[in-house]
Design an enzyme around this catalytic site. Sequence first.
Site, PDB file in Angstrom:
ATOM      1  N   ASN A 207     -33.367 -11.707 -48.811  1.00  0.00           N
ATOM      2  CA  ASN A 207     -33.586 -12.840 -47.903  1.00  0.00           C
ATOM      3  C   ASN A 207     -33.407 -12.402 -46.459  1.00  0.00           C
ATOM      4  OD1 ASN A 207     -30.761 -13.211 -47.022  1.00  0.00           O
ATOM      5  ND2 ASN A 207     -30.444 -13.677 -49.183  1.00  0.00           N
ATOM      6  N   ASP A 276     -29.241 -16.687 -54.302  1.00  0.00           N
ATOM      7  CA  ASP A 276     -28.799 -17.607 -55.351  1.00  0.00           C
ATOM      8  C   ASP A 276     -29.325 -17.223 -56.737  1.00  0.00           C
ATOM      9  OD1 ASP A 276     -27.235 -19.341 -53.846  1.00  0.00           O
ATOM     10  OD2 ASP A 276     -28.994 -20.386 -53.077  1.00  0.00           O
ATOM     11  N   LYS A 286     -40.942   1.400 -63.408  1.00  0.00           N
ATOM     12  CA  LYS A 286     -41.749   0.736 -62.378  1.00  0.00           C
ATOM     13  C   LYS A 286     -42.872  -0.082 -63.045  1.00  0.00           C
ATOM     14  CE  LYS A 286     -44.579   1.677 -58.396  1.00  0.00           C
ATOM     15  NZ  LYS A 286     -45.494   2.628 -57.804  1.00  0.00           N
ATOM     16  N   PHE A 324     -20.055 -21.116 -44.735  1.00  0.00           N
ATOM     17  CA  PHE A 324     -21.157 -21.553 -43.878  1.00  0.00           C
ATOM     18  C   PHE A 324     -22.051 -22.463 -44.709  1.00  0.00           C
ATOM     19  CE2 PHE A 324     -21.389 -19.128 -39.858  1.00  0.00           C
ATOM     20  CZ  PHE A 324     -20.227 -18.375 -40.018  1.00  0.00           C
ATOM     21  N   LYS A 338     -20.512 -29.178 -49.548  1.00  0.00           N
ATOM     22  CA  LYS A 338     -20.185 -27.778 -49.877  1.00  0.00           C
ATOM     23  C   LYS A 338     -18.706 -27.485 -49.610  1.00  0.00           C
ATOM     24  CE  LYS A 338     -24.836 -26.019 -49.218  1.00  0.00           C
ATOM     25  NZ  LYS A 338     -25.807 -25.397 -48.355  1.00  0.00           N
ATOM     26  N   LYS A 342     -16.759 -26.195 -52.924  1.00  0.00           N
ATOM     27  CA  LYS A 342     -16.318 -24.786 -52.950  1.00  0.00           C
ATOM     28  C   LYS A 342     -14.834 -24.647 -52.618  1.00  0.00           C
ATOM     29  CE  LYS A 342     -21.009 -23.533 -51.694  1.00  0.00           C
ATOM     30  NZ  LYS A 342     -21.889 -22.423 -51.988  1.00  0.00           N
TER      31      LYS A 342
HETATM   32  N1  CTP Z   1     -22.470 -18.745 -51.110  1.00  0.00           N
HETATM   33  C1  CTP Z   1     -21.817 -17.947 -52.035  1.00  0.00           C
HETATM   34  N2  CTP Z   1     -22.468 -17.588 -53.177  1.00  0.00           N
HETATM   35  C2  CTP Z   1     -23.714 -18.004 -53.423  1.00  0.00           C
HETATM   36  C3  CTP Z   1     -24.389 -18.806 -52.491  1.00  0.00           C
HETATM   37  C4  CTP Z   1     -23.740 -19.165 -51.332  1.00  0.00           C
HETATM   38  O1  CTP Z   1     -20.658 -17.587 -51.805  1.00  0.00           O
HETATM   39  N3  CTP Z   1     -24.319 -17.626 -54.544  1.00  0.00           N
HETATM   40  C5  CTP Z   1     -21.750 -19.123 -49.894  1.00  0.00           C
HETATM   41  C6  CTP Z   1     -22.423 -18.684 -48.595  1.00  0.00           C
HETATM   42  O2  CTP Z   1     -21.927 -17.425 -48.177  1.00  0.00           O
HETATM   43  C7  CTP Z   1     -22.015 -19.793 -47.635  1.00  0.00           C
HETATM   44  C8  CTP Z   1     -21.877 -21.011 -48.521  1.00  0.00           C
HETATM   45  O3  CTP Z   1     -21.709 -20.515 -49.842  1.00  0.00           O
HETATM   46  O4  CTP Z   1     -20.771 -19.556 -47.035  1.00  0.00           O
HETATM   47  C9  CTP Z   1     -23.069 -21.940 -48.499  1.00  0.00           C
HETATM   48  O5  CTP Z   1     -24.250 -21.203 -48.723  1.00  0.00           O
HETATM   49  P1  CTP Z   1     -25.677 -21.915 -48.599  1.00  0.00           P
HETATM   50  O6  CTP Z   1     -26.735 -20.885 -48.764  1.00  0.00           O
HETATM   51  O7  CTP Z   1     -25.679 -22.786 -47.382  1.00  0.00           O
HETATM   52  O8  CTP Z   1     -25.689 -22.918 -49.801  1.00  0.00           O
HETATM   53  P2  CTP Z   1     -25.669 -22.762 -51.364  1.00  0.00           P
HETATM   54  O9  CTP Z   1     -24.271 -22.925 -51.861  1.00  0.00           O
HETATM   55  O10 CTP Z   1     -26.413 -21.536 -51.809  1.00  0.00           O
HETATM   56  O11 CTP Z   1     -26.442 -24.089 -51.794  1.00  0.00           O
HETATM   57  P3  CTP Z   1     -27.985 -24.491 -51.532  1.00  0.00           P
HETATM   58  O12 CTP Z   1     -28.781 -23.212 -51.568  1.00  0.00           O
HETATM   59  O13 CTP Z   1     -28.276 -25.413 -52.663  1.00  0.00           O
HETATM   60  O14 CTP Z   1     -28.017 -25.191 -50.188  1.00  0.00           O
END
Ligand code: CTP
Length: 398
Positions: A207, A276, A286, A324, A338, A342
Amino acid sequence: MVKTVGIGITGGIASYKIADLVSKLKKDDLDVIVMMTEGASKFITPLTLKTLSGREVVTDLWTESLEWKVQHIGVAEQLDLLVIAPATANFIAKMAHGLADDLLSTVVVANTAPVLVVPSMNTNMYNNPIVQDNINTLVNYGYHFMDPDSGVLACGVSGKGRLPEIADIYQQIIALLSPNNDLFGKRIMINAGTTCEDIDPVRFISNRGTGKMGFALAREAAQRGADVILVSGPSPLSAPPNVKHVSVWSAQEMCEIMLKYQSACDVIIGAAAVGDFRIANVAEQKMKKTEDKSRKLTLELVENPDILKELGKRKQDNLIMVGFAAETENVLENARKKLVSKNLDLIVANDVTMEGAGFATDTNIVTLINRAGELVALPKMSKDMVAAAIIDRVVELM
Ligand code: CTP
């Protein structure tokens, strides 16, 4: 005791802006010694800086000084901070290689105080990998750098290379002059950058995370005396000095490392753009093209662990956790959800659709939300300054 700031001006068009900086620093009753290269004197006269700083401007290695027995050594010994602004590509190269062939470069080599470098130049010059290598070399030696601003440059090109606002340079100088040790004895683990998920031995999905925000947090925490563990996916940035840097590839790897260190930490900050999803079945070989051009390939994805959620489940009593929220809509509402799901103490809500916020930019626009629901909306500021504001809140929470 009055602190002495050395301002080294090198030959860039932005040199004239430094007059304003010197005048601001003098208003704070700081002792300011201005040094200029020959090139700088073509853009702004030493007389202007002499009038504003109230001191002789030091320009020539060979001039006999009434104040110091050996001028460049005498100046260097007096400094509490040395600022090079604007710093040209040439002067950065000289510093990176320890060259000492004029007054300012000899002061740099003789100096033992912290150094703040503020590059300003044409975009292509700034992006030149040789210039970037020189900057990285200096960062690894512990030099502090400010990123140039973007905009229309004096050469007519639009891009990165402008001298940052004088107010920002001034703030950075004040911060470096009053080192804050409020995190001394604390261990902070920060994750940063992106994560990568293999498709086959040569391909992966990832990403837009670059690590800018997380690396800025790590730098700020280390400067304030913390023992910092920075866990990052691949990033073009060099890890700040005095930080334990653990490089990882995938979200699962990042999660394992962070769970391993969790119990030793006082603070954990999740700034990484953790992927995610990962590929359900990574191909061992490959994946080959076929003659059948109508063939459709489907990648099956499964969910990665939510690292902060996993850490939140195991959270020990006095651990402070910060996350974040990268959002594109309902920013505050989603961020609050969140924070709770979390088990965090603070969340940094980020509308990634706004200009000057989110991935890969040098600035960010965030709102900090704590468990009590209190909001602090910060204006657009550099990621370094956002990092300082987040660390300030963490210290309050401790
Ligand atoms: N985060 C994490 N592990 C994941 C995804 C996110 O620890 N697999 C953490 C990120 O580092 C950030 C926070 O969770 O501090 C929120 O991440 P964000 O991408 O905003 O949201 P998600 O929890 O992935 O939820 P969504 O994609 O549904 O918005």
